[in-house]
Motif scaffolding. Structure first.
Motif, mmCIF file in Angstrom:
data_model
loop_
_atom_site.group_PDB
_atom_site.id
_atom_site.type_symbol
_atom_site.label_atom_id
_atom_site.label_comp_id
_atom_site.label_asym_id
_atom_site.label_seq_id
_atom_site.Cartn_x
_atom_site.Cartn_y
_atom_site.Cartn_z
ATOM 1 N N LEU B 60 45.048 62.272 61.151
ATOM 2 C CA LEU B 60 45.214 61.449 59.960
ATOM 3 C C LEU B 60 46.502 60.638 59.975
ATOM 4 O O LEU B 60 47.573 61.166 60.260
ATOM 5 C CB LEU B 60 45.188 62.342 58.702
ATOM 6 N N THR B 61 46.375 59.355 59.685
ATOM 7 C CA THR B 61 47.554 58.503 59.487
ATOM 8 C C THR B 61 47.680 58.263 57.992
ATOM 9 O O THR B 61 46.688 57.944 57.333
ATOM 10 C CB THR B 61 47.344 57.131 60.168
ATOM 11 N N ILE B 62 48.877 58.446 57.463
ATOM 12 C CA ILE B 62 49.071 58.204 56.037
ATOM 13 C C ILE B 62 49.777 56.853 55.866
ATOM 14 O O ILE B 62 50.882 56.664 56.356
ATOM 15 C CB ILE B 62 49.903 59.325 55.388
ATOM 16 N N ASN B 63 49.108 55.932 55.195
ATOM 17 C CA ASN B 63 49.674 54.608 54.940
ATOM 18 C C ASN B 63 50.103 54.491 53.489
ATOM 19 O O ASN B 63 49.316 54.777 52.594
ATOM 20 C CB ASN B 63 48.624 53.529 55.234
ATOM 21 N N PRO B 64 51.328 54.077 53.233
ATOM 22 C CA PRO B 64 51.759 53.957 51.843
ATOM 23 C C PRO B 64 51.135 52.740 51.172
ATOM 24 O O PRO B 64 50.690 51.807 51.836
ATOM 25 C CB PRO B 64 53.278 53.792 51.947
ATOM 26 N N GLY B 65 51.090 52.792 49.852
ATOM 27 C CA GLY B 65 50.622 51.646 49.086
ATOM 28 C C GLY B 65 51.815 50.814 48.682
ATOM 29 O O GLY B 65 52.883 50.900 49.284
ATOM 30 N N GLY B 66 51.637 50.010 47.667
ATOM 31 C CA GLY B 66 52.736 49.170 47.222
ATOM 32 C C GLY B 66 52.252 48.219 46.147
ATOM 33 O O GLY B 66 51.089 48.242 45.777
ATOM 34 N N PRO B 67 53.143 47.368 45.673
ATOM 35 C CA PRO B 67 52.796 46.509 44.537
ATOM 36 C C PRO B 67 51.721 45.476 44.848
ATOM 37 O O PRO B 67 51.086 44.986 43.938
ATOM 38 C CB PRO B 67 54.123 45.817 44.209
ATOM 39 N N ASN B 68 51.518 45.120 46.105
ATOM 40 C CA ASN B 68 50.592 44.036 46.418
ATOM 41 C C ASN B 68 49.296 44.506 47.049
ATOM 42 O O ASN B 68 48.511 43.708 47.516
ATOM 43 C CB ASN B 68 51.258 43.051 47.374
ATOM 44 N N LEU B 69 49.097 45.813 47.100
ATOM 45 C CA LEU B 69 47.903 46.318 47.778
ATOM 46 C C LEU B 69 46.953 46.971 46.804
ATOM 47 O O LEU B 69 47.377 47.563 45.820
ATOM 48 C CB LEU B 69 48.297 47.374 48.816
ATOM 49 N N LEU B 70 45.675 46.878 47.087
ATOM 50 C CA LEU B 70 44.690 47.561 46.279
ATOM 51 C C LEU B 70 43.934 48.521 47.180
ATOM 52 O O LEU B 70 43.228 48.109 48.105
ATOM 53 C CB LEU B 70 43.721 46.547 45.668
ATOM 54 N N THR B 71 44.091 49.809 46.897
ATOM 55 C CA THR B 71 43.488 50.828 47.757
ATOM 56 C C THR B 71 41.973 50.682 47.853
ATOM 57 O O THR B 71 41.394 50.830 48.932
ATOM 58 C CB THR B 71 43.833 52.229 47.219
ATOM 59 N N GLU B 72 41.314 50.419 46.704
ATOM 60 C CA GLU B 72 39.843 50.297 46.719
ATOM 61 C C GLU B 72 39.397 49.258 47.729
ATOM 62 O O GLU B 72 38.421 49.430 48.443
ATOM 63 C CB GLU B 72 39.331 49.879 45.337
ATOM 64 N N ASN B 73 40.141 48.159 47.760
ATOM 65 C CA ASN B 73 39.791 47.071 48.662
ATOM 66 C C ASN B 73 39.907 47.503 50.113
ATOM 67 O O ASN B 73 39.049 47.224 50.948
ATOM 68 C CB ASN B 73 40.740 45.913 48.389
ATOM 69 N N LEU B 74 41.006 48.187 50.437
ATOM 70 C CA LEU B 74 41.239 48.588 51.817
ATOM 71 C C LEU B 74 40.212 49.611 52.279
ATOM 72 O O LEU B 74 39.794 49.601 53.441
ATOM 73 C CB LEU B 74 42.667 49.147 51.945
ATOM 74 N N VAL B 75 39.801 50.501 51.377
ATOM 75 C CA VAL B 75 38.784 51.480 51.755
ATOM 76 C C VAL B 75 37.423 50.805 51.865
ATOM 77 O O VAL B 75 36.642 51.103 52.770
ATOM 78 C CB VAL B 75 38.740 52.640 50.731
#
Lengths: 250, 334, 245
Positions: B60-75
């Motif tokens: 597993l690689t853990i990628n941080p989120g941030g103010p400009n990212l949307l997790t739903e989109n990336l998944v």
């Protein structure tokens, strides 16, 4: 000897600036939320040197990659556009428009397409640098005296030879003007790119410090970015002085 | 254009248990924000010394989120396998827009934020919010506030609601009257700079509104094709969280290792509060990441009433509890 | 219509055409790459929202631009008139300039909040430096013989400045001002995306969170149009004022 004296002057200047910083904060009672003491900032960096060093190296790598790609593609574009004016007429307006798009706006898309990698950040850095280099390469190539081109051609030189021996060398001063600008722009691209879910980097440290309201850490990251920016710019300027020894245009 | 998930080639290898030790499936988890103790359990499960994900056959690689990212989109696009996303509200929004993701676990069982005013100020009840300066995050918290105020008879225009700033300093300096704070993050800053006794809090649950957040999501395709991967991920995450909550110092150390410039006291506070959020409600009995269908329905109906969601969403398919149910209760409990 | 313009239009048409074909042909979901026709339609539908956001951002950019240009030219003029000051101030200037503009955004946001003030400050900073460096370079490019000639007629440093150096520096200042127009909008938007109460960057941020990527591109479209218009305006103004170019 001249260089040593210049270096010493620079070091003394830095020390004076550091003392001025420390003194001003103490004397004017500036609140640490606005401007912390330089000693506090340096102490914070010394407390967790790994984060800043790793961040520095990572951002440097992204910057170099983007700069190299942007510089190479920019010069290539300039050469191609010189030979194929039709292509230039078609693509130049598009390039200009592309530069008006804030790359941060589709940074989210860049991450989608390229993932959370060094490549994604380098792409953003490349995007910011290729256009100024293209413009300046074209400017430099077009500024070559047409009589010299005609002269070489009369000696039977082919277009490739004319390019290598006359046009490119003549355009170098102008190309380097763009490369110095590109040095700063690729760093901006790398930092902004890191704001899209990266783990290591000066941009990451900036963002973390901002959202944790850690002003000391923020200034520490800014200082590191300043050192990187100045260093990289100095290297490019030095290369310019060595390569374009017949005098650089400002 | 779409990035195919890296798991594509490993499907066959997963079937053979004998190969588990040798071939790890590559996967990634995208967090909802920058690294902090809010995600301690995940980082701990991944830590080399623990290797819980590796034990389940996941690299597993853990990628941080941030103010400009949307997790739903990336998944949804496969850029990341799993995501810890905003909350029930963002999952509803994603399903509403047709993104092919489902929720397989909910981390925070109750609303993790509340609205804070000065204890000695003029605001004693919700009705006193009239005419005041309020700030809230416009990524979900604003609806909760609007819902609570509607119950007190206040509607848009009766008060001044602005998007909330990065910093809570304007509230501390008296420029705003009401500030939104997560129990585990901004509240720490407020308490340390103003003192707990100077603050009054308004909790959504007191007004019948619940807004579970920090939802674990996965792509529909992955959930269908690799259920063992999802279960393994959940099991390992639970193990990591169990340990992080039982040994907070270890949890905080792990997070400080990832982001050394964080403030330790703040992270310790955060981990304690996160523990309370993760073990609230039914999670105390049913285990971590439990999906409380009643709470989900309540949040859904709330958002539907305020027309944040345009049409009802099929909750059974959007919130899939089968993976949690398949894990033994002993492995789920904290 | 000149050949160059024709080709430019052809290039644009080809690009837009292939974009549309790619988006529709590959049936890309909106959250990867929306079709250009969808974007244009959505922009028209939300024109009032985008227009008010556009004015908001433009206001920040224009104000910052004006402040930056004034400050940049004034500072460069001062340093030219007082060479000793230049030696002292330049290292500080170069140091501040070495920090990428983007790196100052978090600090400025913490200092000035998320209202317009922080955006105006950032734009003024970015534009100011561009103009300052251009102006300095322009002033340095003086014709020695012309300067000596004027001095032999008894011209003092101020007269020298206004009659010789300023006009000679104008082309470079003008070039800097043109480049700065686009930068001003971009810096305003980048800062808005970190924290704002309105504006195009704010729209983009909201749209990302609401999973509305068509809106993101609509805002980008508006930003692009504004940048080009601003650039065109300044270029036109300069052609009117610097008539000997």
């Amino acid at each position: 000897m001249m260089q040593l004296r210049a270096l010493l002057r620079g070091v003394v200047g830095l020390l004076l600036a550091a003392l001025l910083w420390e003194g001003a904060v103490l004397a004017l009672h500036i609140r640490p939320e606005y401007l912390p003491r330089l000693s506090t900032i340096l102490a914070a960096m010394a407390a967790t040197p790994g984060a800043y060093w790793d961040g520095f190296l990572r951002t440097l790598a992204e910057t170099l990659l983007g700069f190299a790609a942007g510089g190479f593609v920019g010069v290539l574009n300039g050469v191609i556009f010189l030979r194929l004016p039709a292509l230039r007429d078609m693509l130049f307006p598009i390039f200009i428009v592309s530069q008006t798009i804030p790359v941060i706006a589709f940074g989210a898309l860049v991450v989608l397409w390229f993932g959370n990698t060094l490549l994604a950040k380098a792409v953003i850095a490349f995007y910011l640098t290729f256009f100024p280099v293209t413009v300046n390469t074209l400017l430099g190539l077009n500024a070559v005296d047409p009589r010299q081109v005609a002269l070489l051609r009369s000696f039977g030189a082919g277009p490739g030879t004319i390019l290598r021996r006359l046009q490119l060398p003549a355009a170098l001063p102008q190309i380097f003007v763009a490369l110095r600008l590109a040095a700063s722009l690729s760093l901006v691209g790398a930092i902004v790119g890191e704001w899209f879910g990266d783990t290591i980097g000066l941009g990451v440290l900036l963002l973390q410090a901002m959202y944790n309201e850690n002003v000391v850490s923020l200034w520490a990251a800014i200082l590191c970015a300043a050192v990187l920016g100045t260093g990289f710019y100095a290297v490019v300027a030095y290369a310019e002085r060595r390569i374009v020894f017949w005098g650089a245009e400002q | 254009m779409q990035r195919r998930s890296l798991l594509a080639g490993f499907g066959a290898a997963l079937a053979s248990p004998a190969l588990h030790a040798q071939t790890l499936t590559r996967a990634s988890l995208r967090l909802k924000w920058l690294p902090q103790a809010q995600f301690a359990g995940f980082y701990l499960a991944k830590a080399k010394a623990k290797g819980y994900y590796a034990a389940e056959g996941i690299d597993l690689t853990i990628n941080p989120g941030g103010p400009n990212l949307l997790t739903e989109n990336l998944v949804a696009t496969g850029a990341d396998t799993f995501g810890l996303s905003g909350g029930t509200d963002s999952v509803f929004a994603a399903r509403d827009k047709g993104l092919p993701i489902i929720c397989v676990g909910v981390a925070h069982q109750v609303t993790p934020f509340f609205f804070v005013t000065r204890a000695d100020g003029p605001i004693k009840t919700l009705a006193d919010f009239r005419g005041k300066n309020l700030t809230a995050w416009f990524t979900g918290a604003n609806y909760v506030l609007l819902g609570m105020l509607a119950q007190a008879g206040l509607r848009a225009g009766d008060f001044n609601l602005q998007p909330q700033q990065v910093s809570v300093t304007p509230f501390i300096e008296g420029q705003t009257d009401v500030v939104t704070a997560t129990k585990y993050n901004e509240f720490y800053t407020l308490v340390s700079r103003m003192g707990r006794d100077k603050l009054r809090t308004f909790v959504a649950e007191d007004y019948g509104i619940t807004f579970p957040r920090d939802t674990l999501i996965v792509g529909e395709a992955i959930a269908k094709e690799k259920p063992e991967l999802v279960k393994g991920f959940l099991r390992a995450s639970m193990k990591g969280w169990r340990e992080a909550l039982a040994e907070p110092k270890l949890g905080v150390d792990t997070v400080m290792g990832i982001a050394p410039t964080l403030n330790r006291e703040h992270q310790e506070f955060m981990l304690t509060e996160i523990g309370k959020l993760m073990l609230a409600g039914k999670a105390a009995r049913e285990g971590l990441f439990w999906i409380d269908q009643d709470a989900i329905k309540s949040a859904h109906d709330f958002l539907l009433r305020y027309e944040v969601i345009k049409q009802p969403i099929n909750l059974a398919t959007a919130y899939d509890r089968s993976f949690l149910d398949a894990i033994a209760l002993a492995d789920r409990r904290a | 219509m000149s050949r160059a313009t024709q080709r430019g239009l052809l290039g644009a048409v080809l690009l837009l055409g292939s974009w549309e074909a790619l988006a529709r042909g590959l049936a890309l979901p909106a959250y990867t790459l929306p079709a250009i026709s969808d974007i244009i339609l959505a922009t028209w539908q939300h024109r009032s929202l985008l227009a008010s956001a556009g004015w908001y951002t433009l206001a920040e950019a224009l104000l910052g631009y004006a402040i930056g240009c004034t400050a940049g030219i004034t500072l460069a003029t001062l340093l030219i008139l007082l060479p000793p000051a230049r030696r002292v101030v330049m290292p500080a200037m170069l140091a501040i300039n070495a920090v990428p503009v983007a790196a100052w955004s978090p600090l400025v946001l913490l200092w000035l909040g998320i209202g317009m003030a922080s955006k105006v400050a950032m734009v003024a900073l970015a534009v100011g430096f561009t103009i300052f460096l251009s102006a300095l370079a322009g002033f340095d490019r003086q014709d020695r013989r012309a300067a000596d000639l004027l001095r032999s007629f008894g011209a003092g440093p101020i007269a020298l400045l206004f009659r010789l150096r300023l006009p000679a520096a104008l082309p470079l200042i003008a070039a800097g001002m043109r480049v700065a127009t686009v930068r001003s909008l971009i810096v305003a938007i980048v800062t808005e995306m970190l924290g704002a109460q309105g504006g195009l960057g704010w729209i983009i941020y909201q749209a990302v969170v609401q999973i509305d990527f068509v809106q993101v591109w609509s805002a980008i479209l508006v930003a692009s149009v504004l940048s080009l218009s601003f650039f065109g305006l300044i270029t036109w103004l300069e052609q009117r004022i610097i008539f000997w170019r």
